[in-house]
Design a protein around this motif. Structure first.
Motif, PDB file in Angstrom:
ATOM      1  N   TYR A 107       0.838  -1.217   0.000  1.00  0.00           N
ATOM      2  CA  TYR A 107       0.000   0.000   0.000  1.00  0.00           C
ATOM      3  C   TYR A 107       0.868   1.261   0.000  1.00  0.00           C
ATOM      4  O   TYR A 107       0.576   2.230  -0.723  1.00  0.00           O
ATOM      5  N   ARG A 108       1.934   1.258   0.779  1.00  0.00           N
ATOM      6  CA  ARG A 108       2.830   2.421   0.794  1.00  0.00           C
ATOM      7  C   ARG A 108       3.479   2.627  -0.574  1.00  0.00           C
ATOM      8  O   ARG A 108       3.577   3.779  -1.071  1.00  0.00           O
TER       9      ARG A 108
ATOM     10  N   VAL B 203      -8.257  -2.913  -0.912  1.00  0.00           N
ATOM     11  CA  VAL B 203      -9.011  -4.153  -0.775  1.00  0.00           C
ATOM     12  C   VAL B 203      -8.092  -5.302  -0.358  1.00  0.00           C
ATOM     13  O   VAL B 203      -8.459  -6.174   0.431  1.00  0.00           O
ATOM     14  N   CYS B 204      -6.848  -5.307  -0.857  1.00  0.00           N
ATOM     15  CA  CYS B 204      -5.884  -6.353  -0.504  1.00  0.00           C
ATOM     16  C   CYS B 204      -5.581  -6.336   0.987  1.00  0.00           C
ATOM     17  O   CYS B 204      -5.503  -7.387   1.632  1.00  0.00           O
ATOM     18  N   VAL B 205      -5.409  -5.150   1.563  1.00  0.00           N
ATOM     19  CA  VAL B 205      -5.165  -5.051   3.009  1.00  0.00           C
ATOM     20  C   VAL B 205      -6.377  -5.547   3.786  1.00  0.00           C
ATOM     21  O   VAL B 205      -6.258  -6.263   4.788  1.00  0.00           O
ATOM     22  N   CYS B 206      -7.569  -5.200   3.311  1.00  0.00           N
ATOM     23  CA  CYS B 206      -8.787  -5.661   3.983  1.00  0.00           C
ATOM     24  C   CYS B 206      -8.895  -7.177   3.939  1.00  0.00           C
ATOM     25  O   CYS B 206      -9.279  -7.810   4.915  1.00  0.00           O
ATOM     26  N   VAL B 207      -8.535  -7.765   2.804  1.00  0.00           N
ATOM     27  CA  VAL B 207      -8.572  -9.223   2.682  1.00  0.00           C
ATOM     28  C   VAL B 207      -7.585  -9.875   3.633  1.00  0.00           C
ATOM     29  O   VAL B 207      -7.874 -10.898   4.259  1.00  0.00           O
TER      30      VAL B 207
ATOM     31  N   PRO C  27      -0.386   3.751  11.823  1.00  0.00           N
ATOM     32  CA  PRO C  27      -1.006   4.913  11.151  1.00  0.00           C
ATOM     33  C   PRO C  27      -1.569   4.590   9.773  1.00  0.00           C
ATOM     34  O   PRO C  27      -2.686   5.035   9.430  1.00  0.00           O
ATOM     35  N   ASP C  28      -0.819   3.841   8.968  1.00  0.00           N
ATOM     36  CA  ASP C  28      -1.348   3.466   7.645  1.00  0.00           C
ATOM     37  C   ASP C  28      -2.583   2.586   7.779  1.00  0.00           C
ATOM     38  O   ASP C  28      -3.533   2.707   6.988  1.00  0.00           O
ATOM     39  N   LEU C  29      -2.576   1.707   8.775  1.00  0.00           N
ATOM     40  CA  LEU C  29      -3.732   0.833   8.966  1.00  0.00           C
ATOM     41  C   LEU C  29      -4.965   1.625   9.387  1.00  0.00           C
ATOM     42  O   LEU C  29      -6.082   1.355   8.916  1.00  0.00           O
TER      43      LEU C  29
ATOM     44  N   ASN D  40       0.183  11.706  18.676  1.00  0.00           N
ATOM     45  CA  ASN D  40       0.617  11.928  17.287  1.00  0.00           C
ATOM     46  C   ASN D  40      -0.315  12.946  16.628  1.00  0.00           C
ATOM     47  O   ASN D  40      -1.503  12.672  16.420  1.00  0.00           O
ATOM     48  N   GLN D  41       0.231  14.119  16.316  1.00  0.00           N
ATOM     49  CA  GLN D  41      -0.577  15.189  15.724  1.00  0.00           C
ATOM     50  C   GLN D  41      -1.035  14.842  14.311  1.00  0.00           C
ATOM     51  O   GLN D  41      -2.084  15.318  13.857  1.00  0.00           O
ATOM     52  N   MET D  42      -0.285  13.987  13.615  1.00  0.00           N
ATOM     53  CA  MET D  42      -0.641  13.654  12.236  1.00  0.00           C
ATOM     54  C   MET D  42      -1.890  12.794  12.159  1.00  0.00           C
ATOM     55  O   MET D  42      -2.532  12.717  11.113  1.00  0.00           O
ATOM     56  N   LEU D  43      -2.251  12.145  13.267  1.00  0.00           N
ATOM     57  CA  LEU D  43      -3.389  11.236  13.254  1.00  0.00           C
ATOM     58  C   LEU D  43      -4.682  11.871  13.754  1.00  0.00           C
ATOM     59  O   LEU D  43      -5.706  11.179  13.828  1.00  0.00           O
ATOM     60  N   LEU D  44      -4.653  13.148  14.106  1.00  0.00           N
ATOM     61  CA  LEU D  44      -5.872  13.769  14.649  1.00  0.00           C
ATOM     62  C   LEU D  44      -6.999  13.782  13.627  1.00  0.00           C
ATOM     63  O   LEU D  44      -8.150  13.465  13.933  1.00  0.00           O
ATOM     64  N   SER D  45      -6.662  14.167  12.382  1.00  0.00           N
ATOM     65  CA  SER D  45      -7.712  14.200  11.350  1.00  0.00           C
ATOM     66  C   SER D  45      -8.215  12.796  11.034  1.00  0.00           C
ATOM     67  O   SER D  45      -9.418  12.600  10.790  1.00  0.00           O
TER      68      SER D  45
END
Length: 925
Positions: free
Chosen positions: A756-757, A787-791, A814-816, A851-856
């Motif tokens: 995904y990255r 969809v691959c990550v969800c699978v 964070p990516d998850l 983590n400020q990047m994850l607030l949104s």
């Protein structure tokens, strides 16, 4: 590149000869909507057999993996069966289809107890690793792990009144757990030795425990919150203060108990047996108590209903008052435990009892199934409402196996029949159907063979005799006194005209086959063996083998040597010495050039028969080598050892080819068929196993690589357990356990996130390039990766999902979370995504909130989660209302009732018919 020899794999075949393994318990089950007392489930090595007790047939087999079954428990609705294994795993099988869709991995050692709650939604398991784990069967996940015991957990019981759990252990303690707060609030220390069993009586108001002595201790349970509802507040406060002062004197373990319940010993029930309690159980309504010890005696007690006890107490009180008036006195009567629990009878089984289960019908007839230590299942019935009930044995499952370990195996010359002999019987099996063809009573068998023609068999016994049986009639033809000690070996001569035997009397005897006339058999002569020669030696003979050309005779002795003699003159030829312990088995190759020996020193040596030189010494097993035999017309041979393994070797290249694993006890003997296609083995677990040669070739390098991978995975799974960041180790912990599957699942998720990255980076570059060129941006590849990550998350077993996420490094979280926001927005797997999301927030709360990047991302997750969960809740509510409407419409249209209402009306009609019959009987009398 030179030519390499091709080896063919021997695949595992069926398991037979075992009726029930003594490692697991026995339980009544319901099958195909039939009567529950008709079917019984037992553990059979790694499998579970369901027997029809009426027809003595095996109706269902629940396949396991490679570990032995140690515990069984059917669900309250009778649809599922929970099975605990030796490696600590638990699998829930469906008795309708025989499949397992739910598995739990939390224990490190064998599961010792499994128990459902009344609804069947929760499952508690105890193990030899001292842990108690509560599982959620519906969500297929572990709730929590309870630590506190110092030894094996022997029993666990739910108290559904207060959502409590009581557990017993071999550490002599009985612990009470509050499942709402997941802590132990009381520890009972009234036992002097191990607590082996316990049951709840009188609607969970009494606890009966069995220990290592002859007493069954009874404890009254008082739920103090219920008792103190009507007390004044001042009196309640004063009593609690007094209790706190009292608890301070007693110790820290008793401090919080008075807030939930009190437990007081009220007496004990004496058993007839003087040894420890092995099983203590009741019928589902707790009206009958059944227990047994290490012997074959089963003791049955009856729990008197409260109404009858009150009537008896009133009668005794009236008598005491009359006596007090005439003689003077108080006229008081104390209630004793013997007034509530009375002995009914005892049953003497045919052998030592391992486990039992019982059912009580409304008419008072109790049905019991007993699992014995000698591979036998027995059933009894008892009419409990009679004054002196007499037990009646209704069935006895013995035909499909031996009572003791099989010590010798032999194939017939046509590869069709298989002979197995133990300490009490010899059985002939059909290899194709695995059914018993003949069963013959014999003495303790140590060696055996088929006579040429396959019409008779010869068995060498521990008492030094040779027994000759006729297979057509199954009768004993003759018993010959061959040796003064045990007959350890018997071998057929290559010309098939006689046999040679070796015994503990330091002699090797030669016998020739003869046909003689018998007075009982007038029509035809019968076979006998005539003694011709004797070879006297200095030590006990352990094994004897002819060379295929009948030129030499190999004899292994108790002095750790193997001596080779000429067959015709009995002159000494060679002496093979090098083993540190006695040689227990040996065999000679088909071309009479090689001899292989296996010893108790765990080594196998390959020798040349021309000069007696040792070609190679190989460390074969982790324990004594019990059996060795060459595959016909090859230089390949099989060995079996007490380490529960069977191995195949190449005597030319001195290489280990393959290992046949499956037995759960010491392997005693192995038989190779004359054509080399089949291998039969027997072990201490009472099972017989058949291995068949397949067409699949074996590549030795790949086999070694697979063994190294298996060892690495085992060390990986046995490593340090994952810990939730910021949580201290206490009584309640995470239920799951790190296994190879959880590590692989975490790796699959990490690989999908790496993909995904990479695709996200490529998509950003593509966007920048398209913006510069003014073209349309395509995002199909990114959607496919999401969809691959969800699978990958969906493929994880639900019971192992939390441990897989716990193993996952935080750099991927964070990516998850970003992907979870996308999935919720699209409505993909909302329930599963919410479950993963909440768990990740719980274990990484501090790092995520900082983590400020994850607030949104968190804000988007909050919005989408609330919206999607409400949509699913509204959909479920709408569907439920629609189904209820359809039910009402159908009932009004067809004038019929469904489910509970129909059952209630059926019961009312049955009661009315019964009342009419009683009235008719009264009018007639």
């Amino acid at each position: 590149m030179g030519l390499t020899r091709q080896y063919l794999r021997y695949a595992a075949g069926p398991v037979f000869g075992v009726i029930a393994s003594p490692k697991a318990n026995v339980a009544f089950v319901t099958l195909r909507g039939g009567e529950r007392a008709r079917y019984a489930a037992v553990g059979a090595c790694e499998q579970v057999f369901v027997w029809d007790l009426r027809t003595a047939e095996k109706v269902l087999v629940l396949e396991g993996k490679k570990h032995a079954v140690t515990c069984l428990r059917p669900s309250p609705d009778g649809v599922h069966l929970a099975v605990g294994y030796e490696d600590g795993s638990i699998r829930v099988f469906s008795l309708r289809s025989g499949d397992s869709h739910v598995s739990f991995n939390g224990h490190k050692s064998a599961v010792s107890v499994i128990r459902y709650d009344d609804l069947g939604a929760r499952l508690v398991s105890g193990s030899r690793d001292t842990d108690v784990i509560v599982w959620d069967v519906i969500n297929e996940c572990g709730l929590y792990r309870l630590r506190g015991h110092k030894d094996d957990v022997t029993q666990a019981l739910f108290l559904n009144k207060k959502n409590l759990l009581v557990t017993s252990s071999k550490d002599s303690f009985v612990k009470w757990w509050d499942l709402d707060t997941q802590h132990c609030f009381k520890t009972m220390v009234g036992h002097r030795s191990e607590v082996w069993g316990m049951v709840l009586l009188n609607q969970e108001n009494r606890l009966l425990t069995g220990s290592a002595d002859s007493e069954l201790r009874a404890w009254d349970i008082s739920y103090l919150e219920e008792v103190e509802v009507d007390e004044p507040q001042e009196k309640k406060k004063k009593s609690l203060d007094d209790d706190d002062d009292k608890n301070e004197d007693e110790g820290p373990n008793e401090t919080p108990e008075e807030r939930i319940l009190g437990c007081k010993k009220v007496g004990s029930v004496l058993r007839e047996g003087r040894d420890r309690v092995v099983s203590l159980t009741t019928d589902p309504r707790s009206n009958i108590i059944v227990c047994h010890g290490l012997d074959a005696t089963l003791e049955i007690f009856s729990v008197i209903p409260e109404e009858e006890v009150q009537k008896k107490m009133e009668q005794r009180l009236n008598k005491a008052r009359k006596k007090a008036r005439s003689e003077g006195g108080t006229g008081e009567v104390k209630r004793k435990l013997s007034d509530e629990i009375q002995r009914l009878t005892s049953i003497k089984a045919s052998f030592k009892i391992r486990s039992l289960d019982c059912l009580l019908s409304p008419q008072g007839e109790m049905k019991m199934v007993l699992l014995l230590q000698n591979n036998t299942v027995e059933t009894y019935t008892l009419k409990t409402k009679e004054d002196n009930p007499v037990p009646n044995k209704t069935s006895h499952l013995t035909l499909g196996g031996h009572r003791t370990d099989v010590r010798t195996l032999a194939f017939s010359s046509d590869n069709i029949a298989l002979l197995s002999a133990s300490a009490e019987t010899a059985k002939v099996w059909n290899r194709a159907t695995l059914q018993v063809v003949r069963t013959m009573e014999c003495e303790y068998a140590l060696c055996s063979l088929f006579v040429p023609g396959d019409r008779q068999i010869i068995i060498g016994t521990k008492s030094g005799k040779l027994q000759i049986f006729d297979l057509a009639s199954g009768s004993l033809l003759e018993t010959i006194d061959a040796h003064q000690g045990a007959t350890w070996a018997v071998c057929l001569s290559p010309d098939q005209r006689g046999i040679v035997t070796g015994g503990a009397d330091k002699t090797v005897k030669f016998w020739d086959f003869e046909l003689i006339k018998d007075k009982k058999l007038v029509s035809c002569p019968r076979l006998t063996a005539k003694h011709t020669r004797t070879l006297q030696l200095d030590e006990d003979v352990l094994c004897v083998r002819y060379s295929p050309d009948q030129r030499l005779l190999a004899v292994s002795l108790l002095d750790c040597t193997v001596k080779i003699f000429y067959t015709d003159t009995l002159k000494f030829f060679l002496s093979l010495y090098g083993h540190k312990f006695p040689v227990l088995c040996l065999d000679i190759s088909h071309d009479s050039t090689l001899i292989a020996t296996g010893s108790a020193d765990r080594n196998v040596k390959v020798w040349g028969l021309d000069f007696g030189d040792c070609h190679r010494s190989m460390f074969a097993h982790d324990d004594s080598v019990m059996f060795l035999q060459f595959v016909p017309k090859t230089h390949l041979f099989f060995t079996a050892g007490k380490d529960r393994k069977i191995k195949q070797w190449d005597a030319d290249k001195f290489e280990h080819i393959q290992t046949l694993e499956g037995h759960h006890g010491e392997v005693w003997c192995v038989a190779v068929s004359p054509n080399g296609d089949y291998v039969a083995s027997s072990a201490h677990d009472k099972s017989l196993r058949l291995w068949q040669r397949s067409r699949e070739p074996i590549i030795l390098d790949e086999e070694k690589e697979m063994e190294r991978e298996a060892e690495f995975e085992e060390t990986l799974a046995n490593g340090d357990e994952p810990v939730v960041p910021g949580e201290a180790r206490g009584e309640a912990e995470l239920a799951g356990r790190k296994t190879v599957e959880t590590v692989k699942a975490a790796e699959r998720i990490m690989e999908a996130l790496e993909l995904y990255r990479e695709e996200s980076r490529k998509l950003q570059e593509h966007k920048a390039a398209c913006e510069e060129a003014g073209k349309e941006v395509l995002q199909l590849r990114g959607v496919c990766v999401c969809v691959c990550v969800c699978v990958c998350v969906c493929v994880c077993v639900l019971s192992e999902l939390e441990v897989s996420l716990l193993v996952l490094p935080f750099s991927y979280v964070p990516d998850l979370l970003t992907l979870f926001s996308t999935h919720l927005q699209q409505g993909l797997e909302v329930e599963l995504v919410c479950r993963c999301l909440f768990y990740l927030l719980r274990i990484h709360f501090g790092r995520i909130t900082s983590n400020q990047m994850l607030l949104s991302v968190i804000d988007d997750l909050r919005t989408h989660t609330i919206t999607k969960v409400r949509e699913i809740r509204d959909l479920l509510g709408f569907n439920s209302a629609g189904l209820q409407f359809l039910q009402r419409e159908t009932e009004s249209r067809e004038n019929m009732m469904f489910f509970t209402a129909a059952a209630d009306t059926f019961k009312e009609k049955k009661k009315k018919k019964k009342r009419k019959r009683e009235r008719a009987v009264l009018t007639v009398t």
